[in-house]
Motif scaffolding. Structure first.
Motif, PDB file in Angstrom:
ATOM      1  N   MET A  47       0.843  -1.182   0.000  1.00 40.97           N
ATOM      2  CA  MET A  47       0.000   0.000   0.000  1.00 40.97           C
ATOM      3  C   MET A  47       0.883   1.239   0.000  1.00 40.97           C
ATOM      4  SD  MET A  47      -2.910  -1.149   2.768  1.00 40.97           S
ATOM      5  CE  MET A  47      -3.739  -2.738   2.643  1.00 40.97           C
ATOM      6  N   PRO A  48       0.324   2.408  -0.306  1.00 40.40           N
ATOM      7  CA  PRO A  48       1.132   3.624  -0.221  1.00 40.40           C
ATOM      8  C   PRO A  48       1.795   3.751   1.154  1.00 40.40           C
ATOM      9  CG  PRO A  48      -0.946   4.096  -1.301  1.00 40.40           C
ATOM     10  CD  PRO A  48      -1.037   2.679  -0.802  1.00 40.40           C
ATOM     11  N   PRO A  49       3.089   4.047   1.205  1.00 42.89           N
ATOM     12  CA  PRO A  49       3.802   4.069   2.501  1.00 42.89           C
ATOM     13  C   PRO A  49       3.162   4.986   3.534  1.00 42.89           C
ATOM     14  CG  PRO A  49       5.350   4.212   0.678  1.00 42.89           C
ATOM     15  CD  PRO A  49       3.987   4.329   0.079  1.00 42.89           C
ATOM     16  N   GLU A  50       2.562   6.071   3.062  1.00 44.53           N
ATOM     17  CA  GLU A  50       1.967   7.001   4.024  1.00 44.53           C
ATOM     18  C   GLU A  50       0.768   6.393   4.739  1.00 44.53           C
ATOM     19  OE1 GLU A  50       0.445   8.214  -0.146  1.00 44.53           O
ATOM     20  OE2 GLU A  50       2.318   7.502   0.778  1.00 44.53           O
ATOM     21  N   TRP A  51       0.106   5.405   4.111  1.00 45.76           N
ATOM     22  CA  TRP A  51      -1.006   4.745   4.798  1.00 45.76           C
ATOM     23  C   TRP A  51      -0.512   4.021   6.041  1.00 45.76           C
ATOM     24  CZ3 TRP A  51      -4.689   2.075   0.699  1.00 45.76           C
ATOM     25  CH2 TRP A  51      -5.141   3.048  -0.204  1.00 45.76           C
ATOM     26  N   LEU A  52       0.590   3.303   5.918  1.00 44.39           N
ATOM     27  CA  LEU A  52       1.144   2.589   7.069  1.00 44.39           C
ATOM     28  C   LEU A  52       1.649   3.571   8.117  1.00 44.39           C
ATOM     29  CD1 LEU A  52       2.007   0.024   8.533  1.00 44.39           C
ATOM     30  CD2 LEU A  52       4.104   0.016   7.166  1.00 44.39           C
ATOM     31  N   GLU A  53       2.359   4.590   7.698  1.00 42.03           N
ATOM     32  CA  GLU A  53       2.874   5.575   8.645  1.00 42.03           C
ATOM     33  C   GLU A  53       1.740   6.239   9.410  1.00 42.03           C
ATOM     34  OE1 GLU A  53       5.222   8.276   6.377  1.00 42.03           O
ATOM     35  OE2 GLU A  53       6.585   6.709   5.633  1.00 42.03           O
TER      36      GLU A  53
END
Length: 272
Positions: free
Chosen positions: A164-170
């Motif tokens: 998923m887009p990295p910002e979603w996890l962050e």
């Protein structure tokens, strides 16, 4: 008011039921359950006002449904059959139920129809299918199960979100929601397995027998990578499917607009 139904293996599945009319079951995707997902609750209420009996349920391993039970695709499809049987008992259903599947919940809805659930119509939003007959889904499922067998619950969810887009996890890890996401991590097995199933044979072979009218939706403002080709592939593999855009961004929709889109489609295709 929350209700429960007992699935094939004794697992208790909790659900809300609103409205009167032809039945619609909302099949959540990754991380969705009633206490954590106000948008789907709003969708259910808006759709009920359009004259439908709407079921919004906690998939096993989530919310008020059973935990510490097997959570694969087989069990998840059996839970849907148990809900349908309960609706048949209460409402004396005729042809079956309509399904709305969100994200990986759309893959679960398609698998349910392909495996014989009596379905009158399907609406699916941004189903994240991989390439036709690709191996990435099976490899991802294997990796998920390896981590599920371990003792690092955070790592399991991190693995599930790795593409998923990295910002979603962050954003998730920095939010108060992260402990809840980690708690339901094992239930993501059915999501991963449904996407692997969708690559297990040609799309026409897997989906071509589904004759229910199907609406495949994708955001017309913005959609994550791969969602539009996946929507085209699903619609092209089914005999009575069409692909449309809907106002959505960042893999999220507006409840009232989604309710209108679903209800308009069902009004056209589902008998009353």
């Amino acid at each position: 008011m929350s209700h429960t139904v007992i699935s094939h293996d004794g697992a208790s599945i909790a659900y809300d039921r609103e409205g009167e009319g032809p039945p619609v079951i909302l099949v959540g995707g990754a991380f969705q359950f009633r206490a954590f997902d106000p948008a789907t609750k709003q969708l259910a209420t808006a759709l009920a006002k359009r004259g439908y009996t709407v079921v919004n349920y906690d998939r096993r391993g989530r919310g008020e449904s059973a935990h510490d039970v097997p959570m694969g695709l087989h069990e998840t499809l059996a839970d849907l059959r148990a809900i349908v049987a309960e609706l048949e008992r209460i409402h004396e259903l005729g042809e079956g139920v309509a399904l709305f599947g969100n994200s990986s919940g759309g893959a679960i809805a398609l698998a349910a129809a392909a495996h014989g659930l009596p379905v009158t119509a399907i609406v699916a939003f941004e189903v994240p299918l991989g390439a036709e007959q690709g191996s990435d889904g099976a490899e991802f499922l294997e990796g998920f199960r390896e981590r599920a067998a371990g003792d690092d619950a955070d790592a399991l969810v991190e693995y599930f979100m790795k593409d998923m887009p990295p910002e979603w996890l962050e954003r998730s890890k920095g939010s108060p929601a992260w402990p809840l996401m980690v708690r339901i991590g094992p239930s993501l097995e059915a999501d991963a397995e449904s996407l692997a199933w969708a690559q297990s044979a040609p799309h026409a072979e897997l989906l071509g027998s589904i004759t229910a009218p199907t609406l495949v939706l994708v955001g017309d403002e913005e959609a994550p990578d791969g969602m539009r080709p996946a929507a085209d592939a699903i619609a092209g593999a089914m005999p009575h499917a069409e692909r449309r855009g809907i106002r959505a961004a960042d893999h999220a929709w507006q409840p009232d607009e989604m309710a209108t889109t679903i209800a308009d489609f069902l009004d056209e295709h589902v008998a009353r």
